[in-house]
Write an enzyme that holds these catalytic residues in place. Structure first.
Site, mmCIF file in Angstrom:
data_model
loop_
_atom_site.group_PDB
_atom_site.id
_atom_site.type_symbol
_atom_site.label_atom_id
_atom_site.label_comp_id
_atom_site.label_asym_id
_atom_site.label_seq_id
_atom_site.Cartn_x
_atom_site.Cartn_y
_atom_site.Cartn_z
ATOM 1 N N CYS A 161 0.857 -1.186 0.000
ATOM 2 C CA CYS A 161 0.000 0.000 0.000
ATOM 3 C C CYS A 161 0.893 1.235 0.000
ATOM 4 C CB CYS A 161 -0.908 -0.022 1.226
ATOM 5 S SG CYS A 161 -1.772 1.536 1.472
ATOM 6 N N CYS B 84 0.880 3.441 3.281
ATOM 7 C CA CYS B 84 1.392 2.956 4.565
ATOM 8 C C CYS B 84 2.822 3.452 4.793
ATOM 9 C CB CYS B 84 1.397 1.424 4.599
ATOM 10 S SG CYS B 84 -0.201 0.717 5.030
ATOM 11 N N ASN C 131 -14.707 9.084 -0.666
ATOM 12 C CA ASN C 131 -15.434 7.913 -1.131
ATOM 13 C C ASN C 131 -15.009 6.783 -0.228
ATOM 14 O OD1 ASN C 131 -16.650 9.169 -3.356
ATOM 15 N ND2 ASN C 131 -14.843 8.815 -4.614
ATOM 16 N N HIS D 295 -8.627 7.217 3.657
ATOM 17 C CA HIS D 295 -8.246 8.475 3.012
ATOM 18 C C HIS D 295 -9.450 9.160 2.384
ATOM 19 C CE1 HIS D 295 -8.457 5.852 -0.557
ATOM 20 N NE2 HIS D 295 -8.548 6.950 -1.264
ATOM 21 N N GLN E 78 -10.175 12.859 -0.353
ATOM 22 C CA GLN E 78 -9.533 13.533 -1.471
ATOM 23 C C GLN E 78 -9.919 15.005 -1.495
ATOM 24 O OE1 GLN E 78 -9.508 11.281 -5.308
ATOM 25 N NE2 GLN E 78 -10.911 9.896 -4.276
HETATM 26 ZN ZN LIG Z 1 -2.023 1.317 3.797
#
Ligand SMILES: [Zn+2]
Ligand SMILES: [Zn+2]
Ligand SMILES: [Zn+2]
Length: 320
Positions: free
Chosen positions: A31, A34, A129, A142, A144
């Site tokens: 990811c 991360c 989203n 997260h 945006q």
């Molecule tokens: Zn992550």
């Protein structure tokens, strides 16, 4: 390639961004958000990460096609940021502490102010989203931010409606709605000192929740410190209620509606809108023919009943 194409039949810009087709799907073992990925700092609390597949950029690329008087084409000038909520890959907004959520609100505000000051930016849209059913490709928590070179159509409509109401009644439309919702109470789901959360009378989605600031504010820039903390708190309550409603992490679309960044918009009133796609535990509401092709919404539920369900979901009263 990315550009803006004008649709003269409805007078709206469409953003084409072909590179977005190459976005990765849910990565299994790596990811980028991360710590340790090499793409983000090894230690962060909240963090702005530039979108790898932006619909808007500075400087924008040359359009792939030439426009003319009928088919206008503009460069896709603007910014697209990813807002990382937390270094932990396996958490989500409602699980964050109030102090951490306050950091998020302050980061939104700081980035809003930076983007607003870029020349040519007309609207800064902060949104999230959440959930695979919304098409989220990265599970890391997260949101945006899009900085647009134009005011998006729905916001333009809201600004015009608020201005017209103010002119006709000498009062803020949103302050009037707030007064009505608070005195009736049937659609209210949570409140603190600074914000009220309710399913609006005119909801299009079954679990659509709006959060209005109680003070007549236009943007995050006018928030007092107590309002930043209170926003963190009400966001946590609303999203906790969503998760507790059916006992799973509830997908949603969330948007901060602030006034446009150019000109004065004293009749506009800060609010947040949530659109969860679920209409029951295992059924989704779709943007079907009528919704997509006519813009009219069919809501099969009563806002008053859905509000009672969310009121009954924990936290049922204002926790500290
Ligand atoms: Zn992550
Ligand atoms: Zn107002
Ligand atoms: Zn709105």
């Amino acid at each position: 390639m990315t550009e803006l194409r004008w649709n003269p039949t409805v007078r709206e810009w469409v953003s084409t961004a072909t590179e977005r087709q190459n976005r990765p799907l849910l990565p299994q073992d790596w990811c980028p958000f991360c710590p340790g990925s090499g793409r983000v700092p090894d230690h962060y609390d909240v963090y702005i990460y530039p979108n790898d597949f932006p619909a808007f950029s500075v400087p924008p690329p040359e359009p792939a096609i030439e426009g003319d008087d009928l088919y206008r084409v503009r460069k896709s000038y603007g910014k697209c940021d990813v807002v990382l909520y937390h270094p932990d890959h396996n958490t989500s907004l409602p699980q964050l502490s109030l102090s951490h959520l306050t950091l998020l609100v302050r980061l939104w505000r700081k980035r809003f102010e930076e983007l607003r000051s870029l020349p040519g930016i007309r609207y800064v849209l902060i949104f999230e989203n959440k959930g695979a059913v919304i098409g989220v490709t990265m599970p890391h928590p997260h949101g945006q931010i899009y900085a647009f070179p134009f005011v998006p159509p729905r916001l333009e409509k809201e600004v015009a409606a608020a201005r017209a109401y103010q002119r006709a009644h000498r009062r803020c439309l949103y302050c009037e709605i707030l007064k009505k919702e608070r005195s009736g109470g049937r659609r209210m789901i949570a409140e603190n000192e600074e914000f009220s959360a309710f399913i609006p009378f005119y909801a299009r989605w079954p679990y659509e929740v709006h959060i209005f600031s109680r003070r007549h504010l236009q943007t995050l820039s006018e928030f007092r410190p107590a309002e930043e903390e209170a926003l963190a708190q009400i966001l946590k309550w609303v999203t906790l209620k969503y998760d507790n409603l059916y006992g799973f992490s509830f997908p949603y679309m969330m948007l901060l509606h602030q006034s446009p960044t150019q000109g004065r918009h004293p009749s506009f009133h800060f609010h947040i809108e949530f659109y969860p796609p679920h209409r029951s535990k295992d059924k989704l509401k779709y943007m079907a023919s009528v919704e997509t092709g006519s813009g009219a919404f069919l809501n099969d539920s009563l806002a008053e009943e859905k509000a009672a369900e969310l009121r009954a979901a924990n936290p049922t009263q204002a926790p500290g």
